[in-house]
Design an enzyme around this catalytic site. Sequence first.
Site, PDB file in Angstrom:
ATOM      1  N   GLY C 108       0.726  -1.223   0.060  1.00 37.07           N
ATOM      2  CA  GLY C 108      -0.101  -0.036  -0.083  1.00 37.07           C
ATOM      3  C   GLY C 108       0.825   1.347   0.020  1.00 37.07           C
ATOM      4  N   CYS C 109       2.119   1.047  -0.097  1.00 39.43           N
ATOM      5  CA  CYS C 109       3.108   2.264  -0.057  1.00 39.43           C
ATOM      6  C   CYS C 109       3.264   2.505  -1.627  1.00 39.43           C
ATOM      7  CB  CYS C 109       4.320   1.927   0.487  1.00 39.43           C
ATOM      8  SG  CYS C 109       5.518   3.204   0.488  1.00 39.43           S
ATOM      9  N   VAL C 110       3.082   3.864  -1.902  1.00 36.54           N
ATOM     10  CA  VAL C 110       3.017   4.145  -3.639  1.00 36.54           C
ATOM     11  C   VAL C 110       4.177   4.977  -3.687  1.00 36.54           C
ATOM     12  CG1 VAL C 110       0.907   3.542  -4.440  1.00 36.54           C
ATOM     13  CG2 VAL C 110       1.344   5.779  -3.020  1.00 36.54           C
TER      14      VAL C 110
END
Lengths: 134, 102, 110
Positions: C108-110
Site C-alpha cells: 500500500g506504499c506508493v
Amino acid sequence: MTTKKFLYVNRKAPYGTIYALESLEVVLIGAAFEQDVSVAFLDDGVFQLTKGQDTGEIGVKNFSPTFRALGDYDVTKLYVEAESLAERGLTKDDLQDIQYEDEDDDYAEKPSIIIVNRAEMADVMADQDVVLSF
Amino acid sequence: MSTLHTVNKSPFATQALLSCLNHCKDGDAVLMIEDGVYGGVSGTGMASMVEDKMKSVTLYVLSPDLSARGIDAARLIDGIQGTDYAGFVELVAKHDRTQNWL
Amino acid sequence: MDYEVNGQTIEADEEGYITNLGDWTPELGGVIAVAEEIEMDDERWEVVNFLRDYYDEYQIAPAVRVLIKALKKTMGPEKGNNKYMYELFPYGPAKQACKIAGLPKPTGCV
C-alpha cells in the site's frame, strides 16, 4: 467523511488460487482509509486461518502469520462460520489464535476471531455498506 | 492397465474429486495435490465417500501441499499415503496413463 | 540497482529494494543506507531492527502509521511520532527504512 462498513468475504482456500493472498493485501491497503472493516471467512475460506501452515516445500510465501498483524491495522473483527468449519472437520482450536490490542483498554489483548453460525453470518453481510468478495 | 488420477481442487469447492472417484477403475490410484489434499482429511463431510472408494483404489496425498496448509499427516483418513515430488514422478511412471481432474 | 558488499554483488530492483530477503546482513544495510544518503546511528538502527523483527513475525513490512503506533507503544511518544520518523528518514520511514532493512516495499506504499 462518514465511516462506512466494509466487509471482505473470503471463500477460497489459501494456496491453490491467488484469491486469499489478494484479499489480504486489499484488506491491508484498504485499512489506510480508516473505515469500519470486518472480514468474513466461510466455505473453503476458513482454511486460510488454520495454524501450522508451512509452505517451505511448495515455493510460495506462507502468508498466514500476516493475519495476526491485522489488529495493528485496526481490523479486529474476523467472522468465521461455524458450519463451514464443521463440514471440513475443523474446530476453533485448529485456527490460529488471532488477537488485537485494545488501545482504549490499556492495550489489553482481545480475540479477533468471532465464530458465528450461518444465519448470523447472513446478518453480518446484510449489515454492510460495501461487500467485497474473494 | 491402470490410471493415476490427480485432483487439485478442494472437494468442498468443486465436484472434481467426486467425479474422479465416480470414474475410477479398480486398481487405479488417486493422488490429491494442491487444494485437492483437503479431500484426504478424516472427519469431514466428504470423508465417508473417500473411505468407501479406498476398497478398490489407492489414495495418495502430496505431502508438501499438506504441510503448506497446516494439516498434520495424522489427520488423514487411515490408509491414505503421503508422497513427495519424487514419489509423484514414480506414480506417473508406474501407471499406464495419468488423468488430471481440474 | 545492485549493491556491492565485500566484492559480492547483491541483486536489487530498479528502486533499490533487494531481491532476496536472505541476502541481508547489517553490513549490506549500511551499504544501502549510503546509497540512500542516510547516516546510520543507534536511533536509525533501532527502527531498522524493529522493521526486521516485525517482518519476521508477520511476513509484511508495516505501513507507516502502524510502524509509528508500534514505536509509540514500545519506545514512548517522543519516538513514536511522524516528526521524529521523518527526521531520521526524510524520504519516508517506511520506504527508506524498509529498503535499508532489506524488506520489500510496504504493502500500500506508493
